[in-house]
Design an enzyme around this catalytic site. Structure first.
Site, PDB file in Angstrom:
ATOM      1  N   ARG A 229       0.854  -1.188   0.000  1.00 33.15           N
ATOM      2  CA  ARG A 229       0.000   0.000   0.000  1.00 33.15           C
ATOM      3  C   ARG A 229       0.886   1.232   0.000  1.00 33.15           C
ATOM      4  NH1 ARG A 229      -3.320  -2.987  -1.445  1.00 33.15           N
ATOM      5  NH2 ARG A 229      -5.381  -3.453  -0.567  1.00 33.15           N
ATOM      6  N   GLU A 258      -4.801   7.398  -5.120  1.00 30.22           N
ATOM      7  CA  GLU A 258      -4.937   6.738  -6.421  1.00 30.22           C
ATOM      8  C   GLU A 258      -6.335   6.959  -6.986  1.00 30.22           C
ATOM      9  OE1 GLU A 258      -1.840   3.012  -5.647  1.00 30.22           O
ATOM     10  OE2 GLU A 258      -3.991   2.686  -5.465  1.00 30.22           O
ATOM     11  N   HIS A 278      -0.480   0.754 -10.339  1.00 28.74           N
ATOM     12  CA  HIS A 278      -1.173  -0.237  -9.511  1.00 28.74           C
ATOM     13  C   HIS A 278      -1.625  -1.442 -10.353  1.00 28.74           C
ATOM     14  CE1 HIS A 278      -3.515  -0.618  -5.494  1.00 28.74           C
ATOM     15  NE2 HIS A 278      -3.231  -1.821  -5.980  1.00 28.74           N
ATOM     16  N   TRP A 281      -1.737  -6.566  -9.094  1.00 34.47           N
ATOM     17  CA  TRP A 281      -2.814  -7.519  -8.841  1.00 34.47           C
ATOM     18  C   TRP A 281      -3.541  -7.959 -10.108  1.00 34.47           C
ATOM     19  CZ3 TRP A 281      -7.943  -6.296 -10.155  1.00 34.47           C
ATOM     20  CH2 TRP A 281      -8.115  -5.001 -10.672  1.00 34.47           C
TER      21      TRP A 281
END
Length: 306
Positions: A229, A258, A278, A281
């Site tokens: 994070r 974000e 990001h 994931w």
């Protein structure tokens, strides 16, 4: 039996993905994204809310009496007021460990870019430096092998241990820092590290974990990656360390805000700082596993309603 109504507040956040597994268990309504002022209207009458990053707080939840289940389209549930859900009898489920392979892969892509600087190698070829070379190979700028070096992983869950397993395949020593590690263990692990990889959850205890003092413990030759994070790092302190050469490089796949605003412009010129949007994931397979995990959660919870 009539299917319960489920509302996905920010389906666009998953990108192109097959949501039909969810429709097997619920009457699904999808919104690309939802503003704060739109949440109440869109969730009226819903028994199930699905959210990736849209916050669901007590003030909102207490006005949604039909709501019985919230599914987080993510591993973390910090966007949901869990205490309010307990008091209101709303179950909370997350997507579990869907992203491990994806995050481990991107973590190592960033570590290898920091260590090998393949962007510079590609530029040398594109700009003609290789063609002009009097010898067969360009060996500058030099790079170091990972074998024999030390990786410190902060956050030794499934993802952190996956990152560690790859390090061992490279011949690296690995130090794991968990929530049970002492302050002295953290300091020793950071001082020994050649590579630091952050995978801890963001909590009051971990916010600003990598601050100016702890950055000062690192070797000037060390590199740091963060796929946990954004709030784990004191970003101004990291920028200052990079600018004065106290750290060889850093790669951040996450920021505290974000998507970022105008503050991103200043970060683009920081030396030896790699920023990615990001993506750790988000492999295609991971996103589909996320949907499958949510479908399992729906099936389990709805089945218990009787």
């Amino acid at each position: 039996m009539t299917k319960p109504r489920a509302v996905f507040l920010d389906a666009l956040s998953l990108g192109p993905v097959d949501l039909s597994p969810l429709e097997q268990h619920a009457e699904l309504v999808c919104w690309p994204s939802t503003g704060k002022e739109q949440r109440l209207e869109r969730l009226q009458g819903a028994e199930i809310a699905i959210t990736n990053k849209i916050k669901l707080d007590r003030e909102l939840l207490q006005h949604l009496p039909p709501l019985r289940l919230i599914c987080a389209a993510s591993t973390g549930t910090d966007q949901i007021d869990s205490e309010a859900c307990r008091e209101l009898g709303i179950a909370v489920r997350n997507a579990g460990r869907y992203s491990t392979a994806s995050v481990v892969q991107v973590t190592w892509a960033l570590i290898l870019e920091l260590v090998c600087d393949l962007t510079t190698r590609r530029r040398q070829v594109r700009d003609g430096a290789w063609q002009r070379s009097p010898v067969f190979a360009l060996v500058e700028p030099e790079f170091e092998e990972l074998a024999g070096r030390t990786l410190t992983v902060v956050g030794a869950g499934t993802i952190g241990r996956g990152v560690a397993a790859v390090a061992e395949a490279f011949g690296m020593a690995v130090l794991l820092i968990t929530s049970r590690s002492s302050a002295a263990e953290l300091e020793a692990a950071l001082r020994q590290a050649d590579v630091i990889s952050l995978h801890a959850p963001l909590t009051p205890a971990t916010r600003g974990l990598i601050n100016a003092e702890r950055l000062g413990w690192l070797k000037p030759s060390a590199v740091l990656v963060n796929l946990g994070r954004g709030g784990l790092i004191d970003l101004p302190a990291l920028v200052e360390a990079l600018q004065r050469g106290a750290l060889a490089g850093a790669a951040l796949d996450v920021l505290d805000q974000e998507p970022p605003g105008a503050e991103l412009d200043a970060l683009k010129t920081v030396p030896n700082l790699i920023l990615t949007p990001h993506i750790g994931w988000a492999s295609r397979q991971a996103r589909q596993r996320l949907v499958a995990a949510l479908a399992e959660a729906l099936e389990s919870e709805i089945g218990s309603w009787g």
